[in-house]
Design a protein around this motif. Structure first.
Motif, PDB file in Angstrom:
ATOM      1  N   LYS A   1       0.830  -1.208   0.000  1.00  0.00           N
ATOM      2  CA  LYS A   1       0.000   0.000   0.000  1.00  0.00           C
ATOM      3  C   LYS A   1       0.861   1.254   0.000  1.00  0.00           C
ATOM      4  CE  LYS A   1      -4.160  -1.797   2.276  1.00  0.00           C
ATOM      5  NZ  LYS A   1      -4.994  -1.751   3.501  1.00  0.00           N
ATOM      6  N   TYR A   2       1.903   1.265   0.813  1.00  0.00           N
ATOM      7  CA  TYR A   2       2.748   2.448   0.897  1.00  0.00           C
ATOM      8  C   TYR A   2       3.446   2.734  -0.427  1.00  0.00           C
ATOM      9  CZ  TYR A   2       6.637   5.522   1.865  1.00  0.00           C
ATOM     10  OH  TYR A   2       7.534   6.554   1.791  1.00  0.00           O
ATOM     11  N   VAL A   3       4.091   1.744  -1.008  1.00  0.00           N
ATOM     12  CA  VAL A   3       4.851   2.007  -2.238  1.00  0.00           C
ATOM     13  C   VAL A   3       3.913   2.377  -3.383  1.00  0.00           C
ATOM     14  CG1 VAL A   3       6.762   0.543  -1.517  1.00  0.00           C
ATOM     15  CG2 VAL A   3       4.966  -0.428  -2.957  1.00  0.00           C
ATOM     16  N   LEU A   4       2.696   1.809  -3.393  1.00  0.00           N
ATOM     17  CA  LEU A   4       1.737   2.171  -4.441  1.00  0.00           C
ATOM     18  C   LEU A   4       1.321   3.631  -4.311  1.00  0.00           C
ATOM     19  CD1 LEU A   4       0.206   1.008  -6.863  1.00  0.00           C
ATOM     20  CD2 LEU A   4      -1.678   0.442  -5.304  1.00  0.00           C
ATOM     21  N   SER A   5       1.192   4.102  -3.083  1.00  0.00           N
ATOM     22  CA  SER A   5       0.836   5.517  -2.872  1.00  0.00           C
ATOM     23  C   SER A   5       1.932   6.453  -3.349  1.00  0.00           C
ATOM     24  CB  SER A   5       0.550   5.769  -1.387  1.00  0.00           C
ATOM     25  OG  SER A   5       1.754   5.761  -0.622  1.00  0.00           O
ATOM     26  N   GLN A   6       3.146   5.906  -3.514  1.00  0.00           N
ATOM     27  CA  GLN A   6       4.285   6.699  -3.978  1.00  0.00           C
ATOM     28  C   GLN A   6       4.601   6.472  -5.454  1.00  0.00           C
ATOM     29  OE1 GLN A   6       5.750   8.935  -1.669  1.00  0.00           O
ATOM     30  NE2 GLN A   6       3.909   8.230  -0.602  1.00  0.00           N
ATOM     31  N   GLY A   7       3.707   5.754  -6.145  1.00  0.00           N
ATOM     32  CA  GLY A   7       3.886   5.553  -7.582  1.00  0.00           C
ATOM     33  C   GLY A   7       4.710   4.344  -7.958  1.00  0.00           C
ATOM     34  N   TRP A   8       4.850   3.364  -7.022  1.00  0.00           N
ATOM     35  CA  TRP A   8       5.613   2.161  -7.302  1.00  0.00           C
ATOM     36  C   TRP A   8       4.823   0.925  -6.901  1.00  0.00           C
ATOM     37  CZ3 TRP A   8      10.033   2.441 -10.055  1.00  0.00           C
ATOM     38  CH2 TRP A   8      10.636   3.694 -10.150  1.00  0.00           C
ATOM     39  N   MET A   9       5.322  -0.226  -7.256  1.00  0.00           N
ATOM     40  CA  MET A   9       4.631  -1.468  -6.940  1.00  0.00           C
ATOM     41  C   MET A   9       5.637  -2.513  -6.472  1.00  0.00           C
ATOM     42  SD  MET A   9       2.072  -3.802  -9.314  1.00  0.00           S
ATOM     43  CE  MET A   9       3.292  -4.549 -10.394  1.00  0.00           C
ATOM     44  N   TYR A  10       5.283  -3.186  -5.386  1.00  0.00           N
ATOM     45  CA  TYR A  10       6.016  -4.384  -4.986  1.00  0.00           C
ATOM     46  C   TYR A  10       5.246  -5.545  -5.591  1.00  0.00           C
ATOM     47  CZ  TYR A  10       8.096  -8.098  -2.221  1.00  0.00           C
ATOM     48  OH  TYR A  10       8.733  -9.256  -1.850  1.00  0.00           O
TER      49      TYR A  10
END
Length: 506
Positions: A112-121
């Motif tokens: 969720k955090y990385v997606l909010s920053q424009g990235w994906m795990y």
């Protein structure tokens, strides 16, 4: 460091999703620093006190369950750092970034955090409340592993503490085993010369045994080790750009063989698209299978499932606004090629409909668990995978055995990777004993076909005999020797992968 000695305060550390009973421990240690982990492991090693690493306790093979000794919980190592550009060339390009996280961080919170920053795990294991350390220890994958692969592919660095109190920072692409399987591990207390265990692992999706492929990257040796070689306290994850849009469908087939042919073609098209970097060609993100029995089990909840269904395939494809229409048309064309009326296909083209797919997929194990709870007898669920050209033979073998023994069964899973889960459900204790014997036959058949006895869940404490069937006594002995080279008193993860009683560590 927090230390819990009252067993009523740490009962939740003594159960996971495996159904194993009788777990016990003297204490639970909850360290907050690397130094505390180092000191604890050194003391336990000197006193020969078994240590079981735990955090999320979401596994299905009992790997995090202690049977004596103490528990080391990594839950306080739950930091989620800043997203940065990768420093090493193996992960460096314009479409990747990295983030350092503590091993106790929850996977879903990271995503969720990385997606909010424009990235994906990218790894997408089913259990979203698992910790990243647990995912690394089992090399977790999930439904979207068909395109994105397993956890291993996205681990750029780890920080790990060993039982002598030493620790190491291991970065991908820096240290490799030589042709003889020898690799140098540099720690803060000097070098360790490691000799990788010698056995042959299949060149397919595999979560069994210590990683020993030729010229292995040092970091890969500690991915999938099931908490037996050291304690991972942090990891640097590789992130990719998120997909813009997603669509998918559930296709119902009147003959399972037709669904297998469909999957074969989708697999070939997807592999070709990835190889050539085609953005307007079919390139499935996930390809999941449901057999007749699985679909019939949930049909009361989903009347959309046809009466004459023999198999179902769920697919997902990521795309952009620009490619959405052309890709949708290509999927429709290939579906119709197999004689399927697209009016009978359940399509999903937005987030809400995709969530319905997730619920559909999880309704099967939910219903299975209800039956298991009613019968009060554990289910037996396989985790084998085989080479693609052996998948048909594997399925036919299982069906023949199920029919011969008249056992209720259903099969679903990651058919794109030739990795299916057969659930065998017993109504009596006698049937349960038959189910367990049958699972061993299935595991041996998978090995005979060049496959693995476990493709994503690991061995843990419940599959020792399967690993023996895969590696033989010599292979198990190789694993024992390798473990003892890093953990000479065998304190870590006792009974994970192989029986502790078979190790002479005095």
């Amino acid at each position: 460091m927090i230390i819990k000695t009252d067993k009523s305060t740490f009962a939740h550390y003594l159960e996971d999703a495996s159904g194993m009973l009788g777990a016990n421990a003297e204490k639970v240690y909850i360290p907050e620093t690397k130094e505390e982990v180092s000191a604890l492991l050194k003391e336990c090693s000197e006193k020969k006190i078994p240590v079981t690493v735990a955090a999320g306790c979401t596994g299905v093979t009992g790997g995090c369950l202690a049977y004596g000794g103490v528990i080391l919980s990594t839950e306080k190592f739950n930091s989620i750092g800043k997203i940065e550009r990768p420093k090493n060339s193996s992960a460096k390009n314009s479409e990747t970034a990295v983030i350092k996280v503590g091993s106790g961080a929850i996977v879903n919170e990271i995503k969720k955090y990385v997606l909010s920053q424009g990235w994906m795990y990218a790894p997408d294991p089913t259990e979203k409340n698992a910790t990243i350390g647990g995912n690394i220890s089992t090399d977790a994958s999930g439904g979207r592993g068909f395109k994105y692969g397993t956890t291993r592919k996205y681990i750029n660095a780890i920080e790990i503490v060993f039982t002598d109190g030493s620790y190491a920072n291991i970065r991908r692409g820096e240290t490799f085993a030589d042709d003889n399987g020898t690799v140098v591990l540099k720690t803060n207390k000097g070098e360790k010369i490691l000799h990788l265990p010698k056995y042959n692992l299949p060149n397919i999706k595999n979560a069994a045994a210590y990683y020993n492929y030729k010229n292995a990257d040092l970091i890969d040796i500690f991915i999938g080790h099931e908490g037996t070689l050291g304690v991972i306290i942090s990891a640097e994850l590789i992130l990719i750009r998120p997909f813009e849009m997603l669509f998918g469908g559930i296709i119902f087939f009147d003959k399972k063989e037709k669904s297998w042919d469909f999957v074969k073609e989708i697999r070939e098209l997807s592999e070709n698209a990835r190889k050539n970097n085609y953005t307007k060609n079919i390139n499935a993100m996930s390809v999941e299978y449901f057999d007749r029995n699985a679909l019939n089990l949930i049909k009361p909840y989903y009347p959309v499932i046809p009466e004459n269904v023999d198999a179902g395939i769920l697919f997902e494809q990521d795309c952009t606004k620009e490619t959405y229409d052309v890709l949708t048309e290509k999927w429709i064309n290939i579906i119709e090629k197999y004689g399927i009326n697209t009016d009978d296909v359940w399509f999903a083209s937005n987030a809400a409909e995709q969530e319905e797919f997730r619920i559909f997929r999880h309704k099967i194990p939910e219903c299975v668990n209800e039956i298991v709870k009613k019968n009060k007898i554990p289910k037996v669920g396989t985790d084998v995978a085989v080479p693609h050209d052996k998948l048909h033979e594997m399925i036919y073998f299982c069906e023949q055995k199920f029919n011969e023994n008249k056992l209720f069964n259903l099969t679903f899973g990651h058919i794109g990777e030739s990795h299916l889960h057969a659930n065998i459900i017993a109504a009596t204790q006698e049937e349960y004993e038959c189910c367990k014997s049958l699972y061993l036959e299935i595991a041996k058949k998978a090995v005979e076909l060049g496959g693995t006895v476990t493709a994503e869940h690991g061995i843990g404490k419940v599959k020792h005999h399967f690993l023996k069937a895969m590696l033989g006594e010599n292979g198990i002995e190789e694993m024992r020797k390798f473990k003892l080279s890093l953990d000479p008193f065998n304190i870590l993860g006792r009974d994970n992968m192989f029986k502790e009683t078979l190790i002479n560590y005095e």
